[in-house]
Scaffold this motif. Structure first.
Motif, PDB file in Angstrom:
ATOM      1  N   ASN A 134       3.881   4.367  -2.574  1.00 47.32           N
ATOM      2  CA  ASN A 134       5.058   5.335  -1.403  1.00 47.32           C
ATOM      3  C   ASN A 134       4.606   6.617  -0.977  1.00 47.32           C
ATOM      4  N   MET A 135       4.059   6.924  -1.872  1.00 45.89           N
ATOM      5  CA  MET A 135       3.931   8.703  -1.792  1.00 45.89           C
ATOM      6  C   MET A 135       2.753   8.760  -0.460  1.00 45.89           C
ATOM      7  N   MET A 136       1.502   7.784  -0.557  1.00 49.06           N
ATOM      8  CA  MET A 136       0.609   8.173   0.631  1.00 49.06           C
ATOM      9  C   MET A 136       1.999   7.970   1.620  1.00 49.06           C
ATOM     10  N   ALA A 137       2.941   6.146   1.888  1.00 47.77           N
ATOM     11  CA  ALA A 137       3.402   6.235   2.880  1.00 47.77           C
ATOM     12  C   ALA A 137       3.869   7.773   3.343  1.00 47.77           C
ATOM     13  N   VAL A 138       4.433   8.568   2.591  1.00 48.17           N
ATOM     14  CA  VAL A 138       5.593  10.342   2.923  1.00 48.17           C
ATOM     15  C   VAL A 138       4.538  10.928   3.596  1.00 48.17           C
ATOM     16  N   LYS A 152      -1.703   3.142   8.044  1.00 48.47           N
ATOM     17  CA  LYS A 152      -1.333   1.866   8.403  1.00 48.47           C
ATOM     18  C   LYS A 152      -0.170   0.813   7.641  1.00 48.47           C
ATOM     19  N   ALA A 153      -0.203   0.260   6.733  1.00 50.31           N
ATOM     20  CA  ALA A 153       0.432  -0.207   6.003  1.00 50.31           C
ATOM     21  C   ALA A 153       0.611   0.343   3.928  1.00 50.31           C
ATOM     22  N   ALA A 154       1.858   0.097   3.499  1.00 48.74           N
ATOM     23  CA  ALA A 154       1.833   0.317   2.400  1.00 48.74           C
ATOM     24  C   ALA A 154       2.402  -0.635   1.657  1.00 48.74           C
ATOM     25  N   PRO A 205      10.591  10.834  -3.332  1.00 49.74           N
ATOM     26  CA  PRO A 205      12.075  12.044  -2.642  1.00 49.74           C
ATOM     27  C   PRO A 205      12.388  11.782  -1.058  1.00 49.74           C
ATOM     28  N   LEU A 206      14.016  11.298  -2.029  1.00 53.97           N
ATOM     29  CA  LEU A 206      14.036  10.620  -0.435  1.00 53.97           C
ATOM     30  C   LEU A 206      14.323  11.105   0.295  1.00 53.97           C
ATOM     31  N   GLU A 207      14.271  12.683   0.459  1.00 53.64           N
ATOM     32  CA  GLU A 207      14.599  13.599   1.525  1.00 53.64           C
ATOM     33  C   GLU A 207      13.102  13.896   2.379  1.00 53.64           C
ATOM     34  N   GLU A 208      11.686  13.485   1.407  1.00 52.36           N
ATOM     35  CA  GLU A 208      10.777  12.985   2.675  1.00 52.36           C
ATOM     36  C   GLU A 208      10.273  11.417   2.888  1.00 52.36           C
ATOM     37  N   VAL A 209      11.863  10.862   2.481  1.00 48.07           N
ATOM     38  CA  VAL A 209      11.634   9.405   3.880  1.00 48.07           C
ATOM     39  C   VAL A 209      11.236   8.905   5.110  1.00 48.07           C
ATOM     40  N   GLN A 263       5.840   6.825   8.112  1.00 48.39           N
ATOM     41  CA  GLN A 263       5.227   5.859   9.556  1.00 48.39           C
ATOM     42  C   GLN A 263       5.184   4.914   9.803  1.00 48.39           C
ATOM     43  N   ALA A 264       4.491   4.361   8.020  1.00 48.15           N
ATOM     44  CA  ALA A 264       3.798   3.305   7.983  1.00 48.15           C
ATOM     45  C   ALA A 264       4.771   2.595   7.504  1.00 48.15           C
ATOM     46  N   PRO A 265       4.436   0.364   7.630  1.00 46.82           N
ATOM     47  CA  PRO A 265       5.681  -0.228   7.783  1.00 46.82           C
ATOM     48  C   PRO A 265       5.017  -0.156   5.934  1.00 46.82           C
ATOM     49  N   LEU A 266       5.966  -0.831   5.314  1.00 49.49           N
ATOM     50  CA  LEU A 266       6.593  -0.917   4.334  1.00 49.49           C
ATOM     51  C   LEU A 266       6.775  -2.489   3.178  1.00 49.49           C
TER      52      LEU A 266
END
Length: 295
Positions: free
Chosen positions: A193-197, A203-205, A214-218, A222-225
């Motif tokens: 999750n944090m690498m996606a942030v 490219k994908a997580a 942290p919700l403020e970092e959502v 950029q990557a699809p989850l």
């Protein structure tokens, strides 16, 4: 020793193990509470043996699998931790460059199961890197109890940076196409999750039962989850509704699955928390997701 039927075990036993495995209680307290369920001919020793991981009998893809090229490599920690060891695995005699996957372990270092998962992903046509965040402390010590104790001594954000460095190592590897995703389990789910942030080029997580960022970092994602949860995993699932709300509000590309009657750790086939149906379905979805987004 009496053979134990998984379905005969009180669900509270799995909750106790979850608390113990995540450093919420000391070993002595865990054993004392576990003794409550040592009834009907069961002993604490037999319960302990039953619930702890059994790596030796549950390796799916061996380290010397002839269809793979698997080796130990090192790369540099960005936070002064020195060289980090990792398993690098890819199909033998692959034609052309391969999409890459960073495989992130649980809260106990690169144990045999997660190394196996890295090789399983390689069997599907990927080049995979499975780092051991315990390298600065000597590496995975050979058992999970000591592994958890060691990992608790490292700063989790420094470990996150070590996995981001693994992403960069793999992305720039001559055998990699540059399209790299991440899959992680438990602590590794949080890292995913944090690498996606943190990693805009990811490219994908795929977080398996991982803690939320942290919700403020959502908005930075950029990557699809692709997110996997066990229905019975109250601890991790408590943060999901707010996370999902933030993903929706920020119009993020995500897919989430909650597997009925599955515990935290349901994908780990070395413990009785393993759920065969859920694990196979989740892994199949994971490989399909990576093939879609890393091609």
């Amino acid at each position: 020793m009496k053979k134990i039927d998984k379905n005969s075990i009180d669900p509270e036993v799995f909750k106790l193990y979850d608390a113990y495995a995540h450093n919420k209680m000391e070993r002595r307290e865990f054993i004392e509470k576990l003794s409550t369920y040592a009834v009907g001919g069961l002993t604490v020793a037999s319960l302990m043996s039953f619930i702890m991981p059994n790596y030796s009998d549950n390796i799916v893809i061996k380290a010397d699998d002839p269809a793979l090229e698997t080796e130990t490599i090192t790369y540099q920690s960005p936070d002064g931790g020195g060289a980090i060891k990792a398993q690098l695995s890819r199909p033998k005699n692959a034609k052309g460059k391969l999409p890459g996957i960073v495989v992130v372990h649980e809260n106990r270092g690169l144990n045999p199961h997660i190394a196996d998962v890295g090789r399983r992903a390689a069997k599907e046509g990927f080049i995979t890197i499975s780092p051991d965040a315990l390298t600065p402390l000597g590496g995975y010590p050979g058992n999970d109890d000591d592994g958890r104790a060691l990992q608790s001594k490292r700063d989790k954000n420094e470990m996150l940076n070590d996995f981001i460095a693994a992403f960069n190592y793999l992305k720039n590897n001559d055998e990699c196409s540059g399209n790299v995703g991440v899959v992680g389990f438990c602590f590794g789910g949080w890292v995913s999750n944090m690498m996606a942030v943190k990693v805009s080029e990811l490219k994908a997580a795929v977080p398996f039962y991982g803690g939320q960022p942290p919700l403020e970092e959502v908005p930075n994602i950029q990557a699809p989850l692709l997110l996997h949860f066990g229905e019975l995993d109250e601890r991790v699932n408590a943060g999901w509704p707010d996370y999902e709300k933030a993903l929706k509000e920020n119009d993020k590309d995500y897919e989430a699955h909650i597997y009925p009657n599955a515990n935290h750790g349901f994908h780990n086939d070395t413990t009785p928390r393993y759920d065969d149906e859920a694990a196979k379905l989740a892994w199949g979805r994971t490989i399909e997701f990576f093939k879609k987004h890393l091609s």
